[in-house]
Write an enzyme that holds these catalytic residues in place. Structure first.
Site, PDB file in Angstrom:
ATOM      1  N   HIS A 120       1.108  -1.537  -0.438  1.00  0.00           N
ATOM      2  CA  HIS A 120      -0.587  -0.478  -0.044  1.00  0.00           C
ATOM      3  C   HIS A 120       1.021   1.127   0.073  1.00  0.00           C
ATOM      4  O   HIS A 120       2.048   1.309   0.740  1.00  0.00           O
ATOM      5  CB  HIS A 120      -1.255   0.276   1.640  1.00  0.00           C
ATOM      6  CG  HIS A 120      -0.455  -0.280   2.582  1.00  0.00           C
ATOM      7  ND1 HIS A 120       0.544   0.433   3.377  1.00  0.00           N
ATOM      8  CD2 HIS A 120       0.127  -1.049   2.934  1.00  0.00           C
ATOM      9  CE1 HIS A 120       0.646   0.813   3.811  1.00  0.00           C
ATOM     10  NE2 HIS A 120       0.498  -0.422   3.931  1.00  0.00           N
ATOM     11  N   ASP A 121       0.363   2.335  -0.752  1.00  0.00           N
ATOM     12  CA  ASP A 121       1.162   3.668  -1.018  1.00  0.00           C
ATOM     13  C   ASP A 121       2.078   3.318  -1.425  1.00  0.00           C
ATOM     14  O   ASP A 121       3.113   4.464  -1.387  1.00  0.00           O
ATOM     15  CB  ASP A 121       1.198   4.183   0.565  1.00  0.00           C
ATOM     16  CG  ASP A 121       0.116   4.612   1.177  1.00  0.00           C
ATOM     17  OD1 ASP A 121      -1.358   5.529   0.759  1.00  0.00           O
ATOM     18  OD2 ASP A 121      -0.522   3.399   1.814  1.00  0.00           O
ATOM     19  N   GLY A 138       4.560  -1.260   2.370  1.00  0.00           N
ATOM     20  CA  GLY A 138       4.160   0.035   2.607  1.00  0.00           C
ATOM     21  C   GLY A 138       5.130   0.856   2.566  1.00  0.00           C
ATOM     22  O   GLY A 138       5.803   0.652   3.337  1.00  0.00           O
TER      23      GLY A 138
END
Length: 261
Positions: A120-121, A138
């Protein structure tokens, strides 16, 4: 469009001309597939995901899945993938989180081999190669033309600069400078990515100057901060060295990967 009758496509998905979707594939809400995207059978594109033109997704991938984050409560977050990527079997790319960018971004013309994971991100550049099961935690950032060896893993919030090469099985817990060559467990910086530089068209004289700057930066006298300032002054005409200097001076969340550490 060629959509297999067993595929499930949400009414909220938007599919451009020339899109192909194989059997038993699921395309969820707010998914955008640009012209010529090819999705094989048994793929899940969960939701809120944009896939650029000409990208091919092979079987058993989960693209745009929920972030693997204990604090995620179903908020609207997204994944954007650029053009002409090849995403091989069993890859997993997660959407962002509300606590950061709310967005995971992947560039164009990348090759993601079997089992590669983008957390994520993350921000991933273009023309990258992720060998089998290469993994990003992440919030990681990976520049253009980076090569991640098989089973290499980049720590969350880690940075890998443009043109760097990471050896197979490397645990990357420290930031790797642009054009660096890092390997080992845990990964250590062993020099510049000379093969990548030569493939990019650098001649012998340019490589010699880059190596001289490397030695001044990592093997010279004085404090590391003083050496960075000296290299910035002495090699201001070399864009690659100035990119390394800027990378070092940036306020990263992880310590810097250095030789011998």
């Amino acid at each position: 469009m060629a959509i297999h009758p067993t595929a499930q496509v949400d009414p909220g998905a938007r599919l451009a001309e020339g899109v192909e979707i194989g059997p038993w594939t699921i395309v969820g809400p707010n998914v955008v597939l640009a012209q010529g995207v090819r999705v094989a059978g048994h793929v899940v594109i969960q939701q809120d995901t944009t896939v650029g033109a000409g990208t091919t997704i092979h079987p058993f991938c989960v693209i745009g899945g929920d972030p693997q984050h204990g604090g995620y409560k179903g908020e609207p977050v997204a994944l954007e993938i650029g053009e002409n990527n090849t995403i091989r079997e069993h890859c997993t790319f997660n959407r962002g989180t509300p606590g950061d960018r709310k967005l995971t971004t992947i560039g164009s013309n990348g090759l993601f081999m079997t089992g590669a994971h983008v957390g994520h991100d993350c921000v991933v550049g273009s023309h990258v190669t992720f060998a089998n099961h290469a993994t990003l935690g992440g919030h990681a950032r990976v520049g253009d033309r980076v090569f991640l060896g098989g089973l290499a893993a980049v720590h969350q919030f880690g940075r890998v600069g443009q043109g760097a090469i990471i050896g197979g099985l490397a645990a990357v817990t420290r930031d790797v400078i642009p054009y660096g060559s890092a390997w080992g467990n845990h990964a250590r910086l062993h020099g510049l990515n000379l093969i990548g530089l030569k493939r990019k068209g650098y001649g012998k004289d340019a490589v010699r100057r880059l190596m001289a700057a490397w030695r001044a930066l990592f093997e010279g006298e004085g404090t590391f901060s003083d050496r960075v300032d000296g290299v910035a002054a002495d090699y201001a005409d070399l864009p690659e060295i100035m990119e390394i200097v800027a990378f070092i001076r940036e306020d990263g969340k992880r310590p810097l990967c250095l030789p011998g550490e």
